[in-house]
Design an enzyme around this catalytic site. Structure first.
Site, PDB file in Angstrom:
ATOM      1  CG  ASP A   1      37.166  40.140  32.104  1.00 39.44           C
ATOM      2  OD1 ASP A   1      36.776  40.985  32.926  1.00 39.44           O
ATOM      3  OD2 ASP A   1      37.787  39.118  32.448  1.00 39.44           O
TER       4      ASP A   1
ATOM      5  CE1 TYR B   1      33.267  42.107  40.624  1.00 35.02           C
ATOM      6  CE2 TYR B   1      32.607  41.478  38.418  1.00 35.02           C
ATOM      7  CZ  TYR B   1      33.576  41.560  39.397  1.00 35.02           C
ATOM      8  OH  TYR B   1      34.844  41.089  39.166  1.00 35.02           O
TER       9      TYR B   1
HETATM   10  C1  G6P Z   1      36.522  39.803  36.345  1.00 38.79           C
HETATM   11  C2  G6P Z   1      36.247  41.269  36.311  1.00 38.79           C
HETATM   12  C3  G6P Z   1      37.493  42.053  36.481  1.00 38.79           C
HETATM   13  C4  G6P Z   1      38.193  41.634  37.738  1.00 38.79           C
HETATM   14  C5  G6P Z   1      38.478  40.156  37.689  1.00 38.79           C
HETATM   15  C6  G6P Z   1      39.079  39.720  38.998  1.00 38.79           C
HETATM   16  O1  G6P Z   1      37.218  39.401  35.219  1.00 38.79           O
HETATM   17  O2  G6P Z   1      35.622  41.699  35.158  1.00 38.79           O
HETATM   18  O3  G6P Z   1      37.158  43.410  36.539  1.00 38.79           O
HETATM   19  O4  G6P Z   1      39.391  42.328  37.924  1.00 38.79           O
HETATM   20  O5  G6P Z   1      37.296  39.471  37.479  1.00 38.79           O
HETATM   21  O6  G6P Z   1      39.564  38.454  38.843  1.00 38.79           O
HETATM   22  P1  G6P Z   1      40.519  37.811  39.932  1.00 38.79           P
HETATM   23  O7  G6P Z   1      40.757  36.468  39.388  1.00 38.79           O
HETATM   24  O8  G6P Z   1      41.755  38.674  40.013  1.00 38.79           O
HETATM   25  O9  G6P Z   1      39.747  37.828  41.206  1.00 38.79           O
HETATM   26 MN    MN Z   2      35.593  43.993  35.192  1.00 39.41          MN
END
Ligand code: G6P
Ligand code: MN
Length: 441
Positions: A172, A263
């Protein structure tokens, strides 16, 4: 024939599931599901969310059959779409992934560096089993995979199931970024046509066309340099995510050719990031104290009051809409633009054919149709080759049970680079992942 559309969510007890359930209600006209199954190996996490699902649909779409289960047969029999978002080891293991590297001066992150490496090896076993189980029951089901670290999972699945054309690996974050670009440019996100290349959580936007064919990327870079960068849904974000978005400004300042995925900061500024993260309170702690508490307590509260009055299960409804729009693109053969992971095979000309690259595709009922990007220039090629080798060696360490390949992978990772440090971290991760990892010899 009677209309039938069965969808199963694997990881039905995930903190992301209630947001997806809410989105199903909003999308009933475009994605008219007739049967929804929530499946989770953890019955205790599944029950409150499963009961919330049944209440929600009883009130807003009573025609849909909603069940929750720990039975594979019930989950995978005659299913059309399987949405997979599992987290092997749960948040307690995410906390370890994020904290252990920091004991050795290396940054801790869910999908990047040694944390992502540890999580990757944990995810592979379960993901391979899920695909095999789904295929035993439903040969043609679309498997929409969001399980992280998606780059490693996608590469491993492609090695294990090279002929399976109905596994879609998608993240996403590119959509989050496009929404954030749209906000900064003050244009509708749907009007933007991006071009993008890279690996998952390791890519760059090269153009951002509007509907007149004008490239807005130069303007976007200027705006980011002048004003900084915020997620589109900044009001709903925790502080650590705001910090992550903010650093995009530094990356655009240092390397202003393209606009990178958030990232990339972990690989471009590994020391700086390690110095900025709090080793005692990581993102896993923020999630356990925030989203996790809210989701489970609000689901339970809704069920006990038998209504949705005053209930707020999720802070942010956009994520669920994103997930459903992807399924819809396939179901309705929309041929809409999405940034998706696909086997390279010449798409990025000067990268290996077997790499799983992330590029702009048109997504419709026959799956993703990628746009070729041509060759990438030397800086990006070097970064991508290095990251590809790290991801591939991580998968090979898993498949072959190879300690040496695991050590090579970690040594190559830009967040580590020193083999003595890599060995110490690897040995520690082996200890902490007992029961999840194959034996590495
Ligand atoms: C984004 C990335 C995901 C990840 C998420 C973590 O949406 O695309 O790959 O897992 O962030 O989010 P969080 O709120 O769990 O840190
Ligand atoms: Mn991701």
């Amino acid at each position: 024939m009677e209309h039938k559309l069965k969808i199963t969510i694997v990881g039905g007890g995930s903190t992301w599931t209630p947001g997806i359930l809410n989105a199903f209600i909003r999308h009933m006209n475009t994605l008219p599901v007739t049967e929804l199954v929530l499946f989770d190996s953890n019955a205790e996490r599944q029950a409150p969310i499963g009961e919330y699902a049944q209440l929600l649909f009883r009130l807003h779409a009573p025609e849909v059959k909603v069940t929750y289960t720990t039975s594979k047969d019930a989950a995978y029999d005659s299913v059309d779409f399987v949405m997979v978002q599992i987290r092997t080891g749960g948040y307690p293991m995410r906390e370890k992934d994020e904290k252990i590297p920091m004991e050795y001066g290396v940054l801790g992150q869910e999908t990047c560096g040694p944390g992502g490496f540890a999580y990757g090896i944990r995810s592979l076993k379960d993901m391979i089993e899920i695909v095999k189980d789904v295929r035993k029951h439903s040969k043609n089901a679309w498997i929409l995979n969001y399980t992280n670290p998606a780059a490693i999972v996608a590469y491993g699945l492609q090695r294990e199931f090279p002929d399976d054309k109905r596994i879609l690996n998608i993240c996403d974050q590119p959509i989050n970024l496009i929404n954030s670009f749209a906000k900064l440019l003050d244009v509708p996100a749907e009007s933007l046509e991006p071009t993008y290349f890279g690996l998952n959580h390791f890519g760059w936007f090269t153009h951002l066309y509007n509907q007149n064919g004008q490239d807005l990327l130069p303007l976007l870079k200027e705006r980011i340099k002048d004003k900084g960068f915020l997620p589109a849904d900044a009001a709903e974000r925790d502080p650590s995510w705001l910090d992550t978005y903010a650093l995009v400004q530094d990356m655009v300042h240092d390397f202003d050719e393209y606009v990178p995925s958030t990232y990339l900061q972990y690989y471009i500024y590994p020391e700086y990031k390690a110095s900025k993260l709090n080793p005692d309170y990581t993102r896993a702690n923020e999630v356990m104290d925030g989203r996790e508490k809210q989701v489970f307590s609000e689901c339970r509260r809704a069920v006990s009051q038998n209504s949705l009055d005053g209930i707020h299960v999720v802070k942010n409804e956009a994520h669920g809409d994103m997930i459903l729009s992807i399924a819809e693109a396939i179901y309705l053969n929309k041929n809409a633009y999405y940034i998706i992971m696909v086997k390279n095979e010449g798409i990025i000309e000067n990268l290996p054919d077997d790499a799983v690259v992330e590029v702009t595709c048109l997504l419709g009922s026959r799956g993703p149709k990628p746009f070729h990007t041509g060759p990438v220039s030397v800086f990006y090629k070097a970064l991508l080759e290095n990251q590809y080798a790290y991801e591939r060696l991580t998968c090979e360490a898993y498949f072959e049970g190879s300690y040496t390949k695991a050590l090579q992978a970690l040594t190559l990772n830009r967040t580590v680079t020193d083999a003595k440090k890599a060995r110490k971290i690897l040995d520690r991760l082996i200890e902490e992942n007992k029961g999840y990892w194959p034996k590495l010899t």
